[in-house]
Design an enzyme around this catalytic site. Structure first.
Site, mmCIF file in Angstrom:
data_model
loop_
_atom_site.group_PDB
_atom_site.id
_atom_site.type_symbol
_atom_site.label_atom_id
_atom_site.label_comp_id
_atom_site.label_asym_id
_atom_site.label_seq_id
_atom_site.Cartn_x
_atom_site.Cartn_y
_atom_site.Cartn_z
ATOM 1 N N GLN A 61 39.884 -1.006 -18.999
ATOM 2 C CA GLN A 61 40.661 0.234 -19.088
ATOM 3 C C GLN A 61 40.510 1.067 -17.813
ATOM 4 O O GLN A 61 39.422 1.142 -17.236
ATOM 5 C CB GLN A 61 40.173 1.057 -20.281
ATOM 6 C CG GLN A 61 41.026 2.290 -20.540
ATOM 7 C CD GLN A 61 40.445 3.199 -21.608
ATOM 8 O OE1 GLN A 61 39.343 3.718 -21.448
ATOM 9 N NE2 GLN A 61 41.177 3.385 -22.693
ATOM 10 N N CYS A 91 41.274 10.473 -23.261
ATOM 11 C CA CYS A 91 39.945 11.084 -23.165
ATOM 12 C C CYS A 91 40.043 12.618 -23.173
ATOM 13 O O CYS A 91 40.768 13.198 -22.368
ATOM 14 C CB CYS A 91 39.242 10.604 -21.893
ATOM 15 S SG CYS A 91 37.573 11.252 -21.782
ATOM 16 N N LYS A 130 46.701 3.732 -24.075
ATOM 17 C CA LYS A 130 45.989 4.314 -25.227
ATOM 18 C C LYS A 130 46.115 5.820 -25.072
ATOM 19 O O LYS A 130 45.658 6.386 -24.079
ATOM 20 C CB LYS A 130 44.522 3.879 -25.209
ATOM 21 C CG LYS A 130 43.678 4.465 -26.334
ATOM 22 C CD LYS A 130 42.329 3.742 -26.405
ATOM 23 C CE LYS A 130 41.431 4.287 -27.494
ATOM 24 N NZ LYS A 130 40.819 5.576 -27.142
ATOM 25 N N HIS A 159 46.213 7.342 -30.834
ATOM 26 C CA HIS A 159 45.182 8.100 -31.555
ATOM 27 C C HIS A 159 45.830 9.459 -31.816
ATOM 28 O O HIS A 159 45.871 10.305 -30.908
ATOM 29 C CB HIS A 159 43.928 8.223 -30.669
ATOM 30 C CG HIS A 159 42.825 9.031 -31.285
ATOM 31 N ND1 HIS A 159 41.769 9.527 -30.560
ATOM 32 C CD2 HIS A 159 42.601 9.419 -32.559
ATOM 33 C CE1 HIS A 159 40.953 10.199 -31.356
ATOM 34 N NE2 HIS A 159 41.436 10.148 -32.571
ATOM 35 N N GLY A 216 36.624 2.588 -33.953
ATOM 36 C CA GLY A 216 35.581 3.080 -33.053
ATOM 37 C C GLY A 216 34.332 3.453 -33.818
ATOM 38 O O GLY A 216 33.521 2.595 -34.190
ATOM 39 N N ARG A 217 34.217 4.754 -34.124
ATOM 40 C CA ARG A 217 32.982 5.235 -34.740
ATOM 41 C C ARG A 217 32.711 4.596 -36.096
ATOM 42 O O ARG A 217 31.549 4.410 -36.474
ATOM 43 C CB ARG A 217 33.033 6.763 -34.845
ATOM 44 C CG ARG A 217 33.006 7.434 -33.467
ATOM 45 C CD ARG A 217 33.526 8.832 -33.536
ATOM 46 N NE ARG A 217 34.898 8.852 -34.042
ATOM 47 C CZ ARG A 217 35.518 9.926 -34.504
ATOM 48 N NH1 ARG A 217 34.882 11.081 -34.522
ATOM 49 N NH2 ARG A 217 36.759 9.856 -34.935
#
Ligand code: FMN
Length: 313
Positions: A61, A91, A130, A159, A216-217
């Site tokens: 990425q 981000c 993303k 997201h 992810g988490r």
């Protein structure tokens, strides 16, 4: 359904990915945490070296807002044999967004459009994106989506949070994802807050046409999650044995790679902030793990935890 591992800076580097691949192995695509320096540093190179990522499909990425930088990084990545690369437009960290990178770039749609035009024109690699859905207002999403529609994205990973949402619980914008699902010509991947069977079932019943999700988490907390989502047997003993094997593999990987107990412990403690939430009565053990200054001490307390407590599946 295809399952992707989300890139998570500082956590899902190649040591984590290899341990995951060896013990669970049920990830269709692994995404490496972002690279932002035009001249890749040793850590970034090690992370994407093909010999450190055998058997898995890895997508590196890039975090950039100047076409020239993106193209230079992509070229370096390509020299290791990669054909696909992902652009980070998600981000939310202030150090990144204050320089109009990551989700900060979403505030400048005209510049973003020009940037995409340049990179899609000049980059020989397939590019996926993303993205978050905007900076501070859901209304921004429609315009951003229109920009993305202009380019031949390899895939679009959404997201559906705003930059200002950070990671706050309850801030997923379902309507924004719905707009993408209905209007976009791109192959979509959903990302955000899938953390158990309930959140997964809810998602697939709302969006039966989405065939890719990025976790992810949820996976950091429950590395067995995909097995569970796929309807595998829910044997708590087996899940615990696997988790112990994963933990030991990861620990061995860091011990091998890091110099000194402190660095290894730092990495493992970071992970326990997530993993700890999936054990019964974790507090006493987490305190001991956090306080451990030596590996020997750390091992005693993790062994206690695995022996004395159960997983919350
Ligand atoms: C510690 C941490 C580091 C992250 N690093 C990256 C990164 O390098 N690149 C990226 O695109 N997203 C990064 N993210 C965002 C995740 O990839 C993902 O989009 C986010 O956690 C939402 O998915 P989840 O709810 O399944 O965790 C990071 C998230 C966390 C918590």
């Amino acid at each position: 359904m295809q399952f992707y591992l989300a890139p998570m800076e500082g956590i899902t580097g190649y040591i984590y990915r290899n341990a995951f691949y060896k013990i669970y192995g049920n990830i269709d695509r692994y995404f490496a945490p972002f690279i932002m320096s035009k001249k890749l540093n040793q850590k970034e190179i090690r992370d994407i070296l093909p010999e450190n990522n055998q058997g898995m499909e890895l997508i590196p990425q890039i975090l950039a807002n100047r076409a020239e930088d993106f193209l230079a990084i992509a070229k370096a990545i390509e020299s290791y044999g990669y054909k696909k690369v992902n652009l980070n437009l998600g981000c939310p960290s202030p150090t990144v967004t204050s320089r109009n990178r990551g989700s900060g770039f979403l505030a400048l749609p005209k510049e973003l459009d020009r940037f995409l035009e340049e990179i899609f024109e000049a980059c020989p690699m397939e590019i996926s994106i993303k993205t978050r859905i905007g900076l501070e207002d859901e209304e921004e999403w429609e315009g951003l989506l229109k920009i993305y529609e202009k380019y031949p994205l390899e895939e679009l990973i959404v997201h559906p949070r705003l930059k200002t949402d950070q990671y706050k619980p309850g801030t997923i914008h379902r309507e924004a994802y719905k707009m993408a699902a209905e209007k976009s010509r791109h192959s979509l991947c959903y990302n955000g807050d899938i953390k158990d069977r309930e959140t997964y079932q809810e998602f697939i019943s709302d969006f039966p046409d989405t065939k890719k999700v990025m976790l992810g988490r949820g996976l950091l907390k429950k590395p067995w999650l995909i097995k569970k989502l796929k309807g595998g047997t829910e044997d708590p003993v087996l899940y615990k044995e696997e988790l112990k094997a994963f933990h030991d593999e990861l620990l061995a990987g860091y011990v091998d790679y890091m110099s000194g107990d402190q660095n290894t412990l730092y990495k493992m403690k970071e992970l326990w902030a997530y993993l700890g939430t999936s054990f019964t009565n974790p507090d006493k053990y987490m305190k001991k793990i956090r306080k451990s200054q030596r590996l020997s001490e750390y091992k005693i307390w993790t062994d206690h935890l695995f022996r004395e407590q159960e997983l919350i599946l």
